[in-house]
Design a protein around this motif. Sequence first.
Motif, PDB file in Angstrom:
ATOM      1  N   THR A   1     -78.018  84.197  56.219  1.00 50.71           N
ATOM      2  CA  THR A   1     -78.567  82.955  56.774  1.00 50.71           C
ATOM      3  C   THR A   1     -78.455  82.886  58.297  1.00 50.71           C
ATOM      4  OG1 THR A   1     -76.482  81.799  56.455  1.00 50.71           O
ATOM      5  CG2 THR A   1     -78.093  81.679  54.651  1.00 50.71           C
ATOM      6  N   SER A   2     -78.316  84.039  58.930  1.00 51.23           N
ATOM      7  CA  SER A   2     -78.276  84.042  60.393  1.00 51.23           C
ATOM      8  C   SER A   2     -78.932  85.296  60.954  1.00 51.23           C
ATOM      9  CB  SER A   2     -76.833  83.923  60.905  1.00 51.23           C
ATOM     10  OG  SER A   2     -76.089  85.062  60.544  1.00 51.23           O
TER      11      SER A   2
ATOM     12  N   ILE B   1     -79.994  82.326  65.523  1.00 51.80           N
ATOM     13  CA  ILE B   1     -80.302  81.223  64.624  1.00 51.80           C
ATOM     14  C   ILE B   1     -79.322  81.352  63.463  1.00 51.80           C
ATOM     15  CG2 ILE B   1     -82.690  80.860  65.293  1.00 51.80           C
ATOM     16  CD1 ILE B   1     -83.564  82.427  62.863  1.00 51.80           C
ATOM     17  N   THR B   2     -78.783  80.217  63.036  1.00 53.10           N
ATOM     18  CA  THR B   2     -77.762  80.211  61.997  1.00 53.10           C
ATOM     19  C   THR B   2     -78.050  79.102  60.996  1.00 53.10           C
ATOM     20  OG1 THR B   2     -76.358  78.775  63.350  1.00 53.10           O
ATOM     21  CG2 THR B   2     -75.967  81.168  63.524  1.00 53.10           C
ATOM     22  N   GLU B   3     -77.349  79.180  59.896  1.00 55.98           N
ATOM     23  CA  GLU B   3     -77.497  78.183  58.826  1.00 55.98           C
ATOM     24  C   GLU B   3     -78.955  78.019  58.404  1.00 55.98           C
ATOM     25  OE1 GLU B   3     -75.058  74.605  59.130  1.00 55.98           O
ATOM     26  OE2 GLU B   3     -73.894  75.593  60.715  1.00 55.98           O
ATOM     27  N   ILE B   4     -79.655  79.154  58.303  1.00 61.47           N
ATOM     28  CA  ILE B   4     -81.044  79.133  57.847  1.00 61.47           C
ATOM     29  C   ILE B   4     -81.050  78.653  56.395  1.00 61.47           C
ATOM     30  CG2 ILE B   4     -83.118  80.503  57.396  1.00 61.47           C
ATOM     31  CD1 ILE B   4     -81.966  82.531  59.521  1.00 61.47           C
ATOM     32  N   SER B   5     -81.743  77.557  56.157  1.00 65.59           N
ATOM     33  CA  SER B   5     -81.784  76.977  54.814  1.00 65.59           C
ATOM     34  C   SER B   5     -83.229  76.741  54.402  1.00 65.59           C
ATOM     35  CB  SER B   5     -81.024  75.643  54.779  1.00 65.59           C
ATOM     36  OG  SER B   5     -81.268  74.975  53.556  1.00 65.59           O
TER      37      SER B   5
ATOM     38  N   CYS C   1     -82.695  75.162  60.429  1.00 62.27           N
ATOM     39  CA  CYS C   1     -81.642  76.044  60.915  1.00 62.27           C
ATOM     40  C   CYS C   1     -81.170  75.526  62.267  1.00 62.27           C
ATOM     41  CB  CYS C   1     -82.118  77.490  61.020  1.00 62.27           C
ATOM     42  SG  CYS C   1     -83.384  77.795  62.277  1.00 62.27           S
TER      43      CYS C   1
ATOM     44  N   TRP D   1     -79.911  76.769  66.291  1.00 63.32           N
ATOM     45  CA  TRP D   1     -80.078  77.870  67.227  1.00 63.32           C
ATOM     46  C   TRP D   1     -79.194  77.654  68.436  1.00 63.32           C
ATOM     47  CZ3 TRP D   1     -82.716  79.184  71.965  1.00 63.32           C
ATOM     48  CH2 TRP D   1     -83.148  78.094  72.715  1.00 63.32           C
TER      49      TRP D   1
END
Length: 183
Positions: free
Chosen positions: A54-55, A72-76, A82, A84
């Motif tokens: 997820t990143s 980019i993190t916490e891609i949901s 997400c 960035w």
Amino acid sequence: MEKDIELIPIEEKHLELVRNWRNSEEVSSFMYTSNFITPEDQKNWYRKISACPTSRYWIIKYDDKLLGVVSITEISHVFDSCFWAFYLGDTSVRGAGIGAKVEYKILNYVFDELNLNKLRCEVLTFNEKVIAMHEKFGFRREAYYRQHVKKDGVYYDVVGLAMLKKEWEQLKEYHYNRIYNRQ
């Protein structure tokens, strides 16, 4: 057309450069933590981010120079959002429009390639230049987190900002012309 930046996935060969940037006062003063990062800490961080689905983390490259990091993190795909963040480790290029190019490229990636609906970020309130840059792009303040980060024994407030895909679609051409055509 003006030369563009490249985003290169972080590899093991970049770790010492990234660690030096992150340990510098010019970068760490704007981060949530400022503890010294050892080579072992950096390797552990790299193992963690490399295994995280997820990143994404990239090196910012411009004119054959490596300049900083963007993520980019916490891609949901459940929430279609997400977070960035980015920093320029090479401080000699601050104010040269690199940050705007990074922001433009990330907005396109998140909304066009990942097809997410919302891009979020958090910024320490004293980092007024970055808050202003995000707002210039159309990010809106959605949150104010009081005493959100404790750093070196001091509590700091944080602003949460976000942009929606439909807002980016309305602003994309304007920002392209502003950044690349200098209008």
